[in-house]
Motif scaffolding. Structure first.
Motif, short mmCIF file in Angstrom:
data_model
loop_
_atom_site.label_atom_id
_atom_site.label_comp_id
_atom_site.label_asym_id
_atom_site.label_seq_id
_atom_site.Cartn_x
_atom_site.Cartn_y
_atom_site.Cartn_z
N ASP A 148 -34.67 -39.27 12.29
CA ASP A 148 -33.21 -39.33 12.15
C ASP A 148 -32.65 -38.52 10.99
N PHE A 149 -33.52 -38.09 10.05
CA PHE A 149 -33.03 -37.41 8.86
C PHE A 149 -33.67 -36.03 8.72
N THR A 150 -32.86 -35.08 8.30
CA THR A 150 -33.34 -33.70 8.18
C THR A 150 -34.06 -33.44 6.87
N SER A 151 -33.95 -34.36 5.93
CA SER A 151 -34.60 -34.21 4.63
C SER A 151 -35.05 -35.57 4.13
N VAL A 152 -36.32 -35.67 3.72
CA VAL A 152 -36.87 -36.90 3.13
C VAL A 152 -37.58 -36.48 1.85
N THR A 153 -37.10 -36.98 0.70
CA THR A 153 -37.55 -36.49 -0.59
C THR A 153 -37.98 -37.64 -1.50
N PHE A 154 -39.09 -37.45 -2.20
CA PHE A 154 -39.53 -38.38 -3.23
C PHE A 154 -38.88 -37.97 -4.54
N LYS A 158 -38.90 -44.78 -10.87
CA LYS A 158 -37.72 -45.27 -11.59
C LYS A 158 -37.96 -46.74 -11.99
N THR A 159 -36.99 -47.31 -12.67
CA THR A 159 -37.04 -48.73 -13.04
C THR A 159 -35.78 -49.41 -12.54
N VAL A 160 -35.94 -50.49 -11.78
CA VAL A 160 -34.82 -51.26 -11.25
C VAL A 160 -34.97 -52.70 -11.73
N ASP A 161 -33.99 -53.14 -12.52
CA ASP A 161 -34.02 -54.51 -13.07
C ASP A 161 -35.36 -54.81 -13.73
N GLY A 162 -35.88 -53.85 -14.48
CA GLY A 162 -37.12 -54.04 -15.20
C GLY A 162 -38.39 -53.87 -14.39
N GLN A 163 -38.26 -53.52 -13.12
CA GLN A 163 -39.43 -53.37 -12.25
C GLN A 163 -39.63 -51.91 -11.88
N ASP A 164 -40.86 -51.43 -12.04
CA ASP A 164 -41.17 -50.05 -11.68
C ASP A 164 -41.08 -49.87 -10.17
N CYS A 165 -40.56 -48.72 -9.75
CA CYS A 165 -40.40 -48.50 -8.32
C CYS A 165 -40.45 -47.02 -7.99
N TYR A 166 -40.61 -46.73 -6.70
CA TYR A 166 -40.52 -45.38 -6.17
C TYR A 166 -39.12 -45.17 -5.60
N HIS A 167 -38.57 -43.99 -5.84
CA HIS A 167 -37.21 -43.69 -5.40
C HIS A 167 -37.29 -42.60 -4.32
N ILE A 168 -36.75 -42.89 -3.13
CA ILE A 168 -36.82 -41.97 -1.99
C ILE A 168 -35.41 -41.72 -1.47
N LEU A 169 -35.15 -40.47 -1.13
CA LEU A 169 -33.86 -40.06 -0.58
C LEU A 169 -34.06 -39.48 0.81
N ALA A 170 -33.29 -39.97 1.78
CA ALA A 170 -33.28 -39.41 3.13
C ALA A 170 -31.85 -38.95 3.44
N ASP A 171 -31.73 -37.71 3.90
CA ASP A 171 -30.41 -37.13 4.09
C ASP A 171 -30.28 -36.51 5.48
N SER A 172 -29.10 -36.64 6.05
CA SER A 172 -28.79 -36.01 7.34
C SER A 172 -27.31 -35.64 7.34
N LYS A 173 -26.85 -35.10 8.44
CA LYS A 173 -25.45 -34.71 8.55
C LYS A 173 -24.54 -35.93 8.44
N ASN A 174 -24.97 -37.07 8.99
CA ASN A 174 -24.10 -38.24 9.08
C ASN A 174 -24.35 -39.30 8.03
N GLN A 175 -25.57 -39.35 7.50
CA GLN A 175 -25.90 -40.42 6.55
C GLN A 175 -26.72 -39.89 5.38
N ARG A 176 -26.58 -40.59 4.27
CA ARG A 176 -27.42 -40.35 3.09
C ARG A 176 -27.97 -41.70 2.66
N VAL A 177 -29.29 -41.85 2.65
CA VAL A 177 -29.93 -43.14 2.38
C VAL A 177 -30.85 -43.02 1.17
N GLN A 178 -30.73 -43.97 0.25
CA GLN A 178 -31.64 -44.05 -0.88
C GLN A 178 -32.41 -45.37 -0.79
#
Length: 242
Positions: A148-154, A158-178
């Protein structure tokens, strides 16, 4: 051996999509790992704090909801949704799905398929009901992102509320999802953000997970609806009749 096989499958998927999309193989590896963990659970529960933009008389208005979800096996689900305007719940026991409005004290019983995923699909298609964070529980989650997405990027760690995490971005013409996925043994989702680029003013939908419980002992009785006093049974309208 497990890591080798998983990496091999990711590289195959990456090669298949490389001609039509920009796909980061590290991002796909993380998504596959998350899906494998969730797909291997016997039961789970979590809380989800939701904020979403809804179009009102004065433009976009931010709405909030505190949700609680419980899954057991392939055929039991309990969802509680408490938002700004209403409080409702869904009980699914493998035979029926019951919708209940705490606000209006009425309920509706639906005949549905025999698994959670099939029921989520059927109720969404027929009645327009969206269940919180249900996409994460589809076995095809990673494949769906790639399709569904034309780009999927690592985007890195990152850190979210003190917890280490992986941050991923998926992008398309209609939606941008993190997506923010925990950097630990479980690799569970911590939060997600959806931006609808194809809608006026690009409304956003964000979900923040908390209180994950892995393979808890959930009694079957939790998933059976008990009619409250003076509750009224109603007929839920299908999308075609709304």
């Amino acid at each position: 051996m497990r890591k080798t096989l998983l990496l091999f499958s990711v590289l195959i998927s990456f090669a298949g999509y490389s001609q039509t999309a920009k796909v980061d193989s590290v991002a796909v590896l993380i998504l596959d790992r998350m899906s494998d963990v969730i797909g291997g659970l016997n039961s789970c529960s979590f809380k989800l704090n939701v904020s979403q933009d809804v179009t009102g008389d004065n433009g976009l208005e931010k709405k909030f909801s505190d949700d609680e979800v419980m899954f057991k096996g392939p055929d039991k689900m309990l969802v509680q949704l408490k938002g700004d305007d209403n409080h409702k719940g869904f009980w699914y026991n493998g035979k029926h799905l019951v919708y209940y409005s705490y606000t209006e004290n009425n309920y509706s019983v639906l005949d549905v398929p025999s698994t959670i995923i099939e029921t989520i699909d059927a109720v969404h298609d027929e009645y327009g009901v969206d269940f919180p964070a249900s996409d994460f529980f589809y076995p095809t989650f990673a494949d769906d992102i790639l399709a569904d997405f034309t780009s999927v990027t690592f985007l890195g760690r990152k850190t979210v509320d003190g917890q280490d995490c992986y941050h991923i971005l998926a992008d398309s013409k209609n939606q941008r999802v993190q997506l923010w996925i925990s950097d630990d043994a479980m690799n569970l989702p911590l939060r997600f953000l959806v931006i609808y680029k194809d809608k006026p003013n690009s409304p956003q939908y964000m979900g923040v997970f908390s209180d994950w419980k892995i393979n808890p002992d959930l009694p079957d009785a939790l998933f059976d609806f008990n009619e409250p006093p003076l509750a009224t049974e109603i007929v839920m309208l299908k999308k075609s009749n709304q």
